[in-house]
Design an enzyme around this catalytic site. Structure first.
Site, PDB file in Angstrom:
ATOM      1  N   ARG A  68       0.818  -1.221   0.000  1.00  0.00           N
ATOM      2  CA  ARG A  68       0.000   0.000   0.000  1.00  0.00           C
ATOM      3  C   ARG A  68       0.845   1.260   0.000  1.00  0.00           C
ATOM      4  NH1 ARG A  68      -4.108   0.488   4.533  1.00  0.00           N
ATOM      5  NH2 ARG A  68      -2.226   0.119   5.751  1.00  0.00           N
ATOM      6  N   SER A 131       7.408  -4.769   7.397  1.00  0.00           N
ATOM      7  CA  SER A 131       7.004  -5.622   8.524  1.00  0.00           C
ATOM      8  C   SER A 131       7.611  -7.019   8.504  1.00  0.00           C
ATOM      9  CB  SER A 131       5.497  -5.691   8.584  1.00  0.00           C
ATOM     10  OG  SER A 131       5.018  -4.378   8.665  1.00  0.00           O
ATOM     11  N   ASP A 185       5.306  -2.895  11.528  1.00  0.00           N
ATOM     12  CA  ASP A 185       3.871  -2.568  11.618  1.00  0.00           C
ATOM     13  C   ASP A 185       3.369  -2.486  13.068  1.00  0.00           C
ATOM     14  OD1 ASP A 185       4.179  -5.323  11.894  1.00  0.00           O
ATOM     15  OD2 ASP A 185       2.624  -5.860  10.452  1.00  0.00           O
TER      16      ASP A 185
HETATM   17  C1  GLC Z   1       5.901 -11.271  10.992  1.00  0.00           C
HETATM   18  C2  GLC Z   1       7.076 -10.301  10.852  1.00  0.00           C
HETATM   19  C3  GLC Z   1       6.945  -9.142  11.822  1.00  0.00           C
HETATM   20  C4  GLC Z   1       5.583  -8.500  11.668  1.00  0.00           C
HETATM   21  C5  GLC Z   1       4.471  -9.533  11.812  1.00  0.00           C
HETATM   22  C6  GLC Z   1       3.083  -8.936  11.607  1.00  0.00           C
HETATM   23  O1  GLC Z   1       5.973 -11.862  12.242  1.00  0.00           O
HETATM   24  O2  GLC Z   1       8.284 -10.982  11.041  1.00  0.00           O
HETATM   25  O3  GLC Z   1       7.951  -8.198  11.616  1.00  0.00           O
HETATM   26  O4  GLC Z   1       5.414  -7.483  12.616  1.00  0.00           O
HETATM   27  O5  GLC Z   1       4.663 -10.571  10.879  1.00  0.00           O
HETATM   28  O6  GLC Z   1       2.913  -8.422  10.336  1.00  0.00           O
END
Ligand code: GLC
Length: 435
Positions: A68, A131, A185
């Protein structure tokens, strides 16, 4: 095997959750000291936002199969941020699993299209929600430690993600953006709540993936954080990687072996929305093999790993009769028998319930350490993700288990659904980085 055995197999009583909680706290402390730990405890190089953050920022959100881009306006004084424009682009299998360059080029291309289509012709500071487990070197650069959630793009692990993205933006002639911050995130989610709630101590994602971040005094962080000049910092736990003492079943092990990252992300594989349908599938395949379900014949939907979708679990647990009929038609070409319906419902329920209870153990352990910016004892946990928001009964199961763990004297927190941390939160972090 009868469904009643499944219940026992997936049940986690309060003492079992307490044991997990103790192991989580030990690993949190080890991770903060750079000792061997399944929790990476990664410094986010920012403190909770104050609400005074202002300005227009571009936000990029990479963390799942949808990428996004957003333009966000922060109004300051704790006022509600506005999303001025937003676009979502579906990443292809090739972009996620091919050469890293292909992924970053695609993202740069989408940013270019977004700016052009919306007529944004100025220069913009950018917050990048990335993320995955990224070891930050500062607020605006970080090294990808490993991919999770099915991403495997080559040549990125060990590399600097902002530098890689900048190079791709340059290749696409996007010169008007300036990447000011890169964040997880969970951190974005915490920030999106913190601008109007100084009691917010944690950010949690319960969606495709699972993770937690929390606010800590820097004195607890016994690893290098360079010249960071503030008293508190947010730490990205990479809680999905937690893997000590979890009561895994044969189904969990089979799922793990078939995954793109065997051995890694053990908690995430028991908790998050990417894996719960796969776990249901493993159980169903086993029941079929033992001729306890569908007369021993595997329905087409369960033949490949991506046939059985996450939202089918909602339908099987408590969808309307019409939606259930529709799903049965798709699955079997006929209605479910009452026994099939009951078994499928139990399978989904035990898997979702165990997910909520393990998530609660991790969240309660983090809560026992987290420190709010307002110094109060009360606390808020900002939560986002489809599992928490949409799965029937999930929030209630999570709260119940956290209540059991808090007991009469433990700390309690309010769980607040906080949408769009990866957009608004990224903009906030970019603004914080600029101050
Ligand atoms: C996975 C990623 C992490 C993220 C999570 C939620 O665990 O490694 O960085 O925060 O997914 O998206």
């Amino acid at each position: 095997m009868k469904p009643v055995d499944l219940k026992a197999m997936f049940e986690l009583k309060t003492p079992a959750l307490r044991r997990i909680g103790r192991a989580v706290r030990a690993d949190m402390d080890a991770g903060l000291r750079n000792r061997r730990s399944t929790l990476l405890m990664l410094p986010a190089f920012c403190d909770a936002a104050t609400g005074r953050e202002k300005g227009r920022y571009l936000a990029l959100d990479l963390g799942g199969t949808n990428f996004r881009v957003m333009m966000v306006r922060l109004a300051g004084r704790g006022r509600k941020p506005a999303v001025l424009a937003e676009a979502k682009y579906k990443l292809t299998h090739d972009q996620i699993t091919g050469e890293g360059r292909v992924l970053f080029n695609a993202i740069a291309g989408y940013v270019k299209v977004f700016l052009r289509e919306n007529g944004f012709s100025g220069r913009y500071g950018l917050g990048y929600t990335f993320s995955f487990p990224v070891k930050l070197l500062g607020i605006d650069e970080g090294i990808l430690l490993r991919w999770t959630k099915g991403f495997t793009a080559r040549g990125v692990v060990g590399g600097k993600v902002v530098a890689l993205q900048k190079a791709a933006l340059a290749r696409r002639n996007v010169a008007s953006v300036d990447i000011r911050a890169v964040a997880n995130d969970t951190v974005g989610t915490l920030q999106a709540r913190a601008i109007r709630d100084p009691g917010c101590v944690m950010g949690v994602i319960l969606g495709t993936g699972f993770n937690i971040c929390l606010r800590l005094p820097v004195s607890r962080i016994r690893k290098s954080i360079g010249a960071y000049g503030r008293s508190h910092m947010i730490i990205n736990m990479e809680a999905g990687g937690f893997g000590r003492g979890l009561p895994r079943t044969a189904y969990d092990r089979r799922l793990d072996r078939a995954s793109k990252n065997p051995g890694a992300q053990r908690a995430e594989k028991m908790i998050s929305g990417k894996y719960l349908p796969l776990l249901v599938r493993e159980i169903v395949l086993d029941l079929v093999k033992r001729e306890k379900l569908f007369g021993g014949k595997i329905p087409e939907i369960f033949r490949s790993p991506d046939g059985f979708k996450a939202h089918y679990m909602d339908i099987l647990e408590c969808g309307s009769a019409a939606r259930r009929r529709e799903l049965a038609g798709l699955m079997l070409g006929r209605a479910f028998t009452p026994a099939e319906r009951a078994t499928l419902k139990t399978v989904c329920h035990v898997v979702a319930q165990r997910s909520a209870r393990i998530a609660a153990a991790l969240m309660s352990a983090a809560l026992s350490r987290a420190v709010p910016a307002d110094g109060g004892r009360g606390a808020t946990i900002a939560v986002d993700g489809s599992l928490f928001e949409k799965y029937p009964g999930y929030e209630a199961m999570l709260k119940k288990a956290m209540g059991e763990l808090a007991g009469a004297r433990g700390r309690r927190a309010a769980l607040e659904l906080t949408k769009d941390g990866s957009g608004i939160g990224a903009a906030i972090i970019a603004a914080v980085a600029g101050t």
